[in-house]
Design an enzyme around this catalytic site. Sequence first.
Site, PDB file in Angstrom:
ATOM      1  N   ARG A  16       1.316  -1.002  -0.109  1.00 22.08           N
ATOM      2  CA  ARG A  16      -0.214  -0.318  -0.213  1.00 22.08           C
ATOM      3  C   ARG A  16       1.431   1.572   0.228  1.00 22.08           C
ATOM      4  NH1 ARG A  16       1.769   1.313   4.012  1.00 22.08           N
ATOM      5  NH2 ARG A  16       0.891   3.078   3.844  1.00 22.08           N
ATOM      6  N   GLY A  17       0.425   2.078  -0.008  1.00 18.20           N
ATOM      7  CA  GLY A  17       0.899   3.509  -0.487  1.00 18.20           C
ATOM      8  C   GLY A  17       1.349   3.711  -1.961  1.00 18.20           C
ATOM      9  N   ALA A  18       0.417   4.842  -2.396  1.00 17.08           N
ATOM     10  CA  ALA A  18       0.791   5.468  -3.492  1.00 17.08           C
ATOM     11  C   ALA A  18       2.138   5.051  -4.281  1.00 17.08           C
ATOM     12  CB  ALA A  18       0.286   7.027  -3.969  1.00 17.08           C
ATOM     13  N   ARG A  68      -7.151  -0.041  -6.986  1.00 19.08           N
ATOM     14  CA  ARG A  68      -7.517   0.891  -6.311  1.00 19.08           C
ATOM     15  C   ARG A  68      -7.739   1.923  -7.468  1.00 19.08           C
ATOM     16  NH1 ARG A  68      -4.727   1.312  -0.985  1.00 19.08           N
ATOM     17  NH2 ARG A  68      -6.308   2.044  -0.468  1.00 19.08           N
ATOM     18  N   ASP A 116      -1.817  10.672  -2.303  1.00 21.72           N
ATOM     19  CA  ASP A 116      -2.364   9.368  -2.887  1.00 21.72           C
ATOM     20  C   ASP A 116      -2.629   9.951  -4.155  1.00 21.72           C
ATOM     21  OD1 ASP A 116      -2.839   5.947  -2.318  1.00 21.72           O
ATOM     22  OD2 ASP A 116      -2.913   7.925  -0.396  1.00 21.72           O
ATOM     23  N   ASN A 122      -5.650  12.189   0.403  1.00 23.53           N
ATOM     24  CA  ASN A 122      -4.795  11.043   1.322  1.00 23.53           C
ATOM     25  C   ASN A 122      -6.050  10.090   2.717  1.00 23.53           C
ATOM     26  OD1 ASN A 122      -2.112  10.789   1.538  1.00 23.53           O
ATOM     27  ND2 ASN A 122      -2.346  11.875   4.041  1.00 23.53           N
ATOM     28  N   LYS A 123      -4.955   9.902   3.152  1.00 17.71           N
ATOM     29  CA  LYS A 123      -6.227   8.478   4.092  1.00 17.71           C
ATOM     30  C   LYS A 123      -7.178   9.825   4.844  1.00 17.71           C
ATOM     31  CE  LYS A 123      -4.746   5.322   4.250  1.00 17.71           C
ATOM     32  NZ  LYS A 123      -5.798   4.301   2.847  1.00 17.71           N
TER      33      LYS A 123
END
Length: 369
Positions: A59-61, A106, A251, A261-262
């Site tokens: 995970r993480g862009a 995603r 992201d 972002n989150k």
Amino acid sequence: MKPYSNPNLQTTMKTLQWIGDTSGHLRLIDQTRLPVEETYLDCHTVAQTHDAIRRLVVRGAPAIGIAAAYGVCVAVAEARREQPDLSVADARAAAHSAIDYLATSRPTAVNLFWALDRMRGIVDGSEDDSLAQRLLQEATAIHEQDRQMCAAMGQHGAPLLADCRNVLTHCNAGGLAASELGTALAVIYAAHDAGTPLHVYADETRPLLQGARLTAWELSRAGIDVTVLCDSMPACLMREGKIDAVIVGADRVAANGDAANKIGTYALAIVARHHGVPFYVVAPSSTFDMQLESGEGIPIEQRDRQEVSHPFGKQTVPDDAGVFNPAFDVTPADLITAIVTERGIIRPVNTANVLHVLANFAERADSED
């Protein structure tokens, strides 16, 4: 620019790596098992790679983009195992199919599509048996470029934290979200390396606790003082003057600087503005979507009910109650003090400055060495 290197970070952890030659496979640290268990998942098929991205094994862009690029290499290797005399045309078809499939894993992280577009360019430009080798070279180049971008973001952003002692971050924007140093955490690492005595507050980041499970794990391994707090606690710390800056990743960033972002990031930005605390976003140029004028066009991923109703296997929500579970929110540009990129700092954050920094980048490495 000389790359940042901290011996404390030279551990056995590798977020993702390619194992072998063109017939090899993708290996990922399984982030769903951290911090209790450090284990790795090997992806030998495109389906396994897609599932790993979707389930947040990776995970993480930036890391998603790198994993997807290697996933195209996995596709060709998989096709060759199934058909040893695979033709060039069939290899290209397998790669194209994998690109389309991986793009569905995603929707919000634009790095995913940036990396897959680069791989598509290789497929479209290959008409001989060199396709597998060229794809692996491109995926490796994307991986190495991310390493360099992370190091550069750290160096550009470190001066912003020079007078800070307590910094708040949300979710995980470290080496687990990228190739090595990460985005927001790269700035923290570089500031720490420069002698700034930083203490980091890491939000838990509900519902999947990426801050508690991943950021705190990374920072503690790097020898940086870190304290985990619930997502509802930062406002009270800011009111007491105990947070000097907020620094997060992203992201997707629109052309005007609006940043996804989150989930929970937007609320932090509002609270930070109210208390006069600078709010920094750190993102590589590959995270900018210049086709979107503003954040209103950023697609927001809706995650599964179970992540909220049954976190880590334990039911906490009645069966008859609804669940709202967006993975991201969008922070408007006017709440962002500055955006740190590998190409420089965007400040103030607006369309003109985004275009100026991203379009007028000159290779500083040659001039600064």
